[in-house]
Design a protein around this motif. Structure first.
Motif, PDB file in Angstrom:
ATOM      1  N   SER A   4       0.853  -1.184   0.000  1.00  0.00           N
ATOM      2  CA  SER A   4       0.000   0.000   0.000  1.00  0.00           C
ATOM      3  C   SER A   4       0.890   1.236   0.000  1.00  0.00           C
ATOM      4  O   SER A   4       1.972   1.241   0.597  1.00  0.00           O
ATOM      5  CB  SER A   4      -0.897   0.019   1.237  1.00  0.00           C
ATOM      6  OG  SER A   4      -1.809  -1.059   1.181  1.00  0.00           O
ATOM      7  N   LEU A   5       0.426   2.291  -0.647  1.00  0.00           N
ATOM      8  CA  LEU A   5       1.244   3.496  -0.748  1.00  0.00           C
ATOM      9  C   LEU A   5       1.172   4.317   0.532  1.00  0.00           C
ATOM     10  O   LEU A   5       0.102   4.481   1.121  1.00  0.00           O
ATOM     11  CB  LEU A   5       0.763   4.358  -1.923  1.00  0.00           C
ATOM     12  CG  LEU A   5       0.992   3.783  -3.328  1.00  0.00           C
ATOM     13  CD1 LEU A   5       0.400   4.711  -4.374  1.00  0.00           C
ATOM     14  CD2 LEU A   5       2.469   3.584  -3.595  1.00  0.00           C
ATOM     15  N   PRO A   6       2.308   4.883   0.965  1.00  0.00           N
ATOM     16  CA  PRO A   6       2.294   5.757   2.136  1.00  0.00           C
ATOM     17  C   PRO A   6       1.745   7.145   1.771  1.00  0.00           C
ATOM     18  O   PRO A   6       1.629   7.482   0.590  1.00  0.00           O
ATOM     19  CB  PRO A   6       3.783   5.862   2.506  1.00  0.00           C
ATOM     20  CG  PRO A   6       4.501   5.695   1.192  1.00  0.00           C
ATOM     21  CD  PRO A   6       3.660   4.729   0.391  1.00  0.00           C
ATOM     22  N   THR A   7       1.436   7.921   2.782  1.00  0.00           N
ATOM     23  CA  THR A   7       1.083   9.324   2.520  1.00  0.00           C
ATOM     24  C   THR A   7       2.362  10.073   2.182  1.00  0.00           C
ATOM     25  O   THR A   7       3.475   9.600   2.456  1.00  0.00           O
ATOM     26  CB  THR A   7       0.441   9.972   3.757  1.00  0.00           C
ATOM     27  OG1 THR A   7       1.411   9.972   4.827  1.00  0.00           O
ATOM     28  CG2 THR A   7      -0.817   9.220   4.188  1.00  0.00           C
ATOM     29  N   ARG A   8       2.215  11.261   1.630  1.00  0.00           N
ATOM     30  CA  ARG A   8       3.390  12.056   1.270  1.00  0.00           C
ATOM     31  C   ARG A   8       4.237  12.369   2.504  1.00  0.00           C
ATOM     32  O   ARG A   8       5.473  12.351   2.449  1.00  0.00           O
ATOM     33  CB  ARG A   8       2.938  13.354   0.585  1.00  0.00           C
ATOM     34  CG  ARG A   8       4.074  14.270   0.115  1.00  0.00           C
ATOM     35  CD  ARG A   8       4.841  13.675  -1.035  1.00  0.00           C
ATOM     36  NE  ARG A   8       5.899  14.542  -1.510  1.00  0.00           N
ATOM     37  CZ  ARG A   8       6.748  14.228  -2.482  1.00  0.00           C
ATOM     38  NH1 ARG A   8       6.659  13.048  -3.087  1.00  0.00           N
ATOM     39  NH2 ARG A   8       7.683  15.059  -2.868  1.00  0.00           N
ATOM     40  N   LEU A   9       3.597  12.641   3.616  1.00  0.00           N
ATOM     41  CA  LEU A   9       4.323  13.011   4.832  1.00  0.00           C
ATOM     42  C   LEU A   9       5.171  11.869   5.378  1.00  0.00           C
ATOM     43  O   LEU A   9       6.139  12.090   6.111  1.00  0.00           O
ATOM     44  CB  LEU A   9       3.343  13.499   5.911  1.00  0.00           C
ATOM     45  CG  LEU A   9       2.668  14.850   5.642  1.00  0.00           C
ATOM     46  CD1 LEU A   9       1.615  15.133   6.696  1.00  0.00           C
ATOM     47  CD2 LEU A   9       3.715  15.967   5.597  1.00  0.00           C
ATOM     48  N   ALA A  10       4.804  10.634   5.022  1.00  0.00           N
ATOM     49  CA  ALA A  10       5.532   9.464   5.543  1.00  0.00           C
ATOM     50  C   ALA A  10       6.728   9.079   4.678  1.00  0.00           C
ATOM     51  O   ALA A  10       7.485   8.159   5.018  1.00  0.00           O
ATOM     52  CB  ALA A  10       4.570   8.281   5.655  1.00  0.00           C
ATOM     53  N   VAL A  11       6.918   9.768   3.577  1.00  0.00           N
ATOM     54  CA  VAL A  11       8.004   9.434   2.637  1.00  0.00           C
ATOM     55  C   VAL A  11       9.324  10.054   3.112  1.00  0.00           C
ATOM     56  O   VAL A  11       9.343  11.211   3.545  1.00  0.00           O
ATOM     57  CB  VAL A  11       7.645   9.989   1.225  1.00  0.00           C
ATOM     58  CG1 VAL A  11       8.843   9.957   0.311  1.00  0.00           C
ATOM     59  CG2 VAL A  11       6.508   9.194   0.623  1.00  0.00           C
ATOM     60  N   ALA A 190      -5.855 -10.856  -0.172  1.00  0.00           N
ATOM     61  CA  ALA A 190      -6.098  -9.489  -0.629  1.00  0.00           C
ATOM     62  C   ALA A 190      -4.791  -8.826  -1.063  1.00  0.00           C
ATOM     63  O   ALA A 190      -3.737  -9.013  -0.442  1.00  0.00           O
ATOM     64  CB  ALA A 190      -6.749  -8.677   0.483  1.00  0.00           C
ATOM     65  N   TYR A 191      -4.870  -8.037  -2.134  1.00  0.00           N
ATOM     66  CA  TYR A 191      -3.714  -7.313  -2.656  1.00  0.00           C
ATOM     67  C   TYR A 191      -4.077  -5.837  -2.852  1.00  0.00           C
ATOM     68  O   TYR A 191      -5.152  -5.529  -3.376  1.00  0.00           O
ATOM     69  CB  TYR A 191      -3.265  -7.904  -3.999  1.00  0.00           C
ATOM     70  CG  TYR A 191      -2.820  -9.348  -3.913  1.00  0.00           C
ATOM     71  CD1 TYR A 191      -1.498  -9.665  -3.625  1.00  0.00           C
ATOM     72  CD2 TYR A 191      -3.739 -10.379  -4.111  1.00  0.00           C
ATOM     73  CE1 TYR A 191      -1.083 -10.995  -3.543  1.00  0.00           C
ATOM     74  CE2 TYR A 191      -3.333 -11.705  -4.027  1.00  0.00           C
ATOM     75  CZ  TYR A 191      -2.004 -12.005  -3.742  1.00  0.00           C
ATOM     76  OH  TYR A 191      -1.606 -13.309  -3.653  1.00  0.00           O
ATOM     77  N   PRO A 192      -3.180  -4.917  -2.464  1.00  0.00           N
ATOM     78  CA  PRO A 192      -3.488  -3.488  -2.599  1.00  0.00           C
ATOM     79  C   PRO A 192      -3.389  -3.018  -4.048  1.00  0.00           C
ATOM     80  O   PRO A 192      -2.584  -3.546  -4.829  1.00  0.00           O
ATOM     81  CB  PRO A 192      -2.427  -2.810  -1.730  1.00  0.00           C
ATOM     82  CG  PRO A 192      -1.275  -3.759  -1.725  1.00  0.00           C
ATOM     83  CD  PRO A 192      -1.861  -5.136  -1.833  1.00  0.00           C
ATOM     84  N   LEU A 193      -4.199  -2.023  -4.384  1.00  0.00           N
ATOM     85  CA  LEU A 193      -4.236  -1.510  -5.756  1.00  0.00           C
ATOM     86  C   LEU A 193      -4.324   0.014  -5.743  1.00  0.00           C
ATOM     87  O   LEU A 193      -5.035   0.591  -4.916  1.00  0.00           O
ATOM     88  CB  LEU A 193      -5.439  -2.098  -6.505  1.00  0.00           C
ATOM     89  CG  LEU A 193      -5.603  -1.728  -7.981  1.00  0.00           C
ATOM     90  CD1 LEU A 193      -4.451  -2.263  -8.822  1.00  0.00           C
ATOM     91  CD2 LEU A 193      -6.933  -2.263  -8.520  1.00  0.00           C
ATOM     92  N   LYS A 354       0.670   8.215  -2.011  1.00  0.00           N
ATOM     93  CA  LYS A 354      -0.720   8.456  -2.393  1.00  0.00           C
ATOM     94  C   LYS A 354      -0.852   9.866  -2.961  1.00  0.00           C
ATOM     95  O   LYS A 354      -0.258  10.809  -2.441  1.00  0.00           O
ATOM     96  CB  LYS A 354      -1.636   8.316  -1.166  1.00  0.00           C
ATOM     97  CG  LYS A 354      -1.838   6.897  -0.703  1.00  0.00           C
ATOM     98  CD  LYS A 354      -2.685   6.846   0.555  1.00  0.00           C
ATOM     99  CE  LYS A 354      -2.808   5.399   1.045  1.00  0.00           C
ATOM    100  NZ  LYS A 354      -3.439   5.307   2.364  1.00  0.00           N
ATOM    101  N   GLY A 355      -1.671   9.976  -4.013  1.00  0.00           N
ATOM    102  CA  GLY A 355      -1.959  11.299  -4.574  1.00  0.00           C
ATOM    103  C   GLY A 355      -0.932  11.814  -5.555  1.00  0.00           C
ATOM    104  O   GLY A 355      -1.115  12.875  -6.149  1.00  0.00           O
TER     105      GLY A 355
END
Length: 603
Positions: A4-11, A190-193, A354-355
């Motif tokens: 799953s993709l992290p938020t921008r702040l978590a990068v 389950a797999y994230p998309l 994300k985003g």
């Protein structure tokens, strides 16, 4: 496994670009934007009604040029900030604020073109002689003279510029903010998309069941938004058609090609010749993929898989630098210094979050270094993607230093030549440095699957689809999701024939591409790659002489037409020959893949 993709702040900050060379903060951006609005007002007050002769023409263009240099920095900051996180409220509002102010500025300064075009041609020609730096700008302006409207109409149209560009913003909001993908299931797991994970990972997933399930889940979500996206696209098309009619162009094609400095024959040739003559080579490649991967049938969801999934080297960002330095060192120390700085000074945004905008791009603001966006997956083919964007960077790094802001940017027709050139240089470098059959096959399959499939097939099929759409619009019709799906499916079926099963969901591919909001852009990829294929062959055969000539082409920026730029590099694009040679070369690569596969399997 895709995560799953992290938020921008978590990068991690090290994976992101550093925008401080544009502005240190949003507050600085706001102040600069406010200052620009005041400067536009002052320029309007000082200049409107005074452009009457050669000296006032030159003075006005000098002031206007200085203003544009500041505007481009502000514009770039607004677009880059939102491109890394479309869900960020501050970035959304900042982007909207810039668009609104930019429209006001555009309206305030629309008088410049109107007053210049009201002058006798002799006055403008004399201004070109006295100040060569404005020659290109004035020549392009004169070409638009027959299509220029009354000054008050131009002012009004400029005031609506942010409204006219709204469909593109709406498209991105639908795609990157509203569209949330649920996990998909295969055999109870389950797999994230997400958009990024589908285009960066799932499309090339070696496990057929997983790959096709991801495609189905992705297509299902696209389908939920097809009517909104189609309406958004139709708004864009109708705006372009109205503008073309208002300005008196014979067709929407003539309007959209006017800034590219090429005629319609070059546009049509690129689409017609490739659709017909490249198709058999790519159908052979699709059948090879099916055979090697042991697929029951070849579907649209399988076209991005590797020819050898067991041989897909993984690579870190740091390791990519060694490959790229090795491949591009032929371009000389100045070019390599730019490449090294792009890593060490954080010109590149590698993060997946994300985003973030999908795909990759290079933004090259005048007066500042280039910025590159990419979502690094760790797959080796990312080296080709990064080399491609560094090709754009190297182009404008050179052009922006050598030319003024009016002259730096060449026609869109030529824009993809320097980028695809770098992909060819990477391929040549990799082939030269290994005799291993599997590695050799991997490199050649990467050229076919990444460089040529992406630029000569994906974008070309977009162009063929786009031409059919514009033909409808030019005939006074509109489009909806059903019509766009039918057109896209028809283009795919015509090209792939019986070699690929165009499964449900393939027709929705038109929803994935932002290029449709940028005029007749998709066909220029194959145009640029036609030029770069021929020049890369020259570099292989002639070495430094060809490199030096290519660097001069990069430095020329927009001072010459695409035909003239290609001629500087030793390629004549007024004939079909370079395109036919490139198609034949792709055929040779596919044949080589077949031969290498037979040799590997026999061994």
């Amino acid at each position: 496994m895709v995560k799953s993709l992290p938020t921008r702040l978590a990068v991690p900050v090290g994976e992101t670009w550093d925008l401080s060379n544009l502005f240190n903060s949003s507050k600085d951006f706001d102040q600069a934007l406010e200052s620009l609005e005041q400067e536009a007002e002052a320029l309007n007050h000082k200049t409107q009604g005074t452009i009457t002769d050669v000296p006032t023409t030159i003075q006005t263009l000098t002031d206007y040029m200085a203003f544009l240099e500041k505007l481009v920095i502000v514009s770039t900051y607004a677009s880059l900030t939102i491109s890394t996180d479309q869900t960020n409220n501050e970035a959304q509002l900042q982007s909207s604020k810039f668009s609104a102010v930019a429209a006001k500025i555009s309206s305030k300064l629309s008088f410049i073109n109107s007053e210049l075009l009201a002058l006798p041609r002799e006055t403008l020609e004399q201004a070109m002689q006295e100040s060569a730096e404005f020659k290109g700008f004035l020549e392009k302006l004169l070409r638009k003279k027959p299509y220029q409207l009354h000054p008050e109409v131009e002012k009004t149209l400029a005031a609506y510029s942010s409204t006219f560009s709204a469909p593109y913003g709406l498209y991105n909001t639908t795609k990157m903010v509203d569209m949330n993908f649920e996990d998909f299931e295969v055999n109870g797991q389950a797999y994230p998309l997400s958009y990024v994970s589908f285009e960066g990972d799932w499309e090339a997933e070696p496990d057929t069941e997983l790959r096709r399930a991801a495609f189905d889940a992705f297509s299902k979500k696209l389908k939920d938004y097809q009517h909104t996206t189609a309406k958004t696209y139709d708004m864009q098309l109708q705006t372009e058609k109205t503008t073309a009619d208002l300005r008196g162009y014979d067709s929407i094609f003539d309007y959209l090609l006017s800034n590219q400095e090429v005629d319609r024959s070059l546009y049509n040739r690129q689409i017609d010749l490739i659709t017909k003559e490249l198709a058999p080579h790519m159908q052979k490649y699709a059948k090879l993929l099916q055979k090697v991967n042991g697929l029951d049938r070849m579907t649209f969801a399988d076209l991005k898989i590797s020819l050898d999934p067991s041989y897909e080297p993984e690579i870190t960002v740091e390791e990519s630098k060694n490959y790229i330095d090795g491949a591009l060192s032929i371009m000389g120390p100045d070019y390599i210094e730019m490449v090294n700085r792009s890593y060490s000074e954080r010109w590149i945004d590698f993060a997946q979050n994300k985003g973030k905008s999908t795909g990759a791009f290079c933004s090259s603001p005048y007066g500042v270094h280039p910025y590159i966006l990419i979502s690094w997956t760790g797959r080796m083919n990312e080296v080709f993607v990064l080399a491609h964007e560094l090709g754009h960077a190297g182009h404008f790094y050179n052009a922006n230093r050598e030319q003024n802001i009016f002259n730096a940017r060449p026609s869109l027709y030529f824009i993809e030549a320097p980028s695809t050139m770098n992909e060819m240089l990477v391929a040549n470098h990799l082939l030269k440095n290994s005799e291993d059959l599997k590695f050799k096959r991997w490199v050649i399959s990467s050229i076919v699957a990444r460089t040529y499939y992406h630029n000569f097939v994906t974008h070309l099929l977009e162009a063929a689809y786009q031409r059919k759409v514009y033909e409808r619009i030019d005939g006074g019709q509109s489009v909806n999701a059903g019509i766009l799906n039918t057109i896209k499916r028809g283009v795919l079926e015509e090209f792939w024939g019986d070699s690929v099963d165009i499964t449900d969901g393939a027709e929705l591919t038109w929803m994935r591409q932002p290029h449709y909001y940028m005029g007749l852009y998709p066909y220029t990829y194959s145009a640029g790659l036609t030029i770069s294929t021929q020049v890369s062959k020259r570099i292989l055969n002639e070495g430094q002489t060809a490199v030096d000539e290519w660097l001069e082409v990069l430095k020329a920026g927009g001072t010459k037409t695409p035909v003239e730029l290609a001629q500087m590099a030793g390629v004549d694009i007024t004939t079909e020959q370079p395109l036919r040679d490139t198609i034949a070369y792709i055929g040779e690569l596919v044949d080589e893949l077949v031969r290498l596969t037979e040799e590997i399997e026999a061994g």
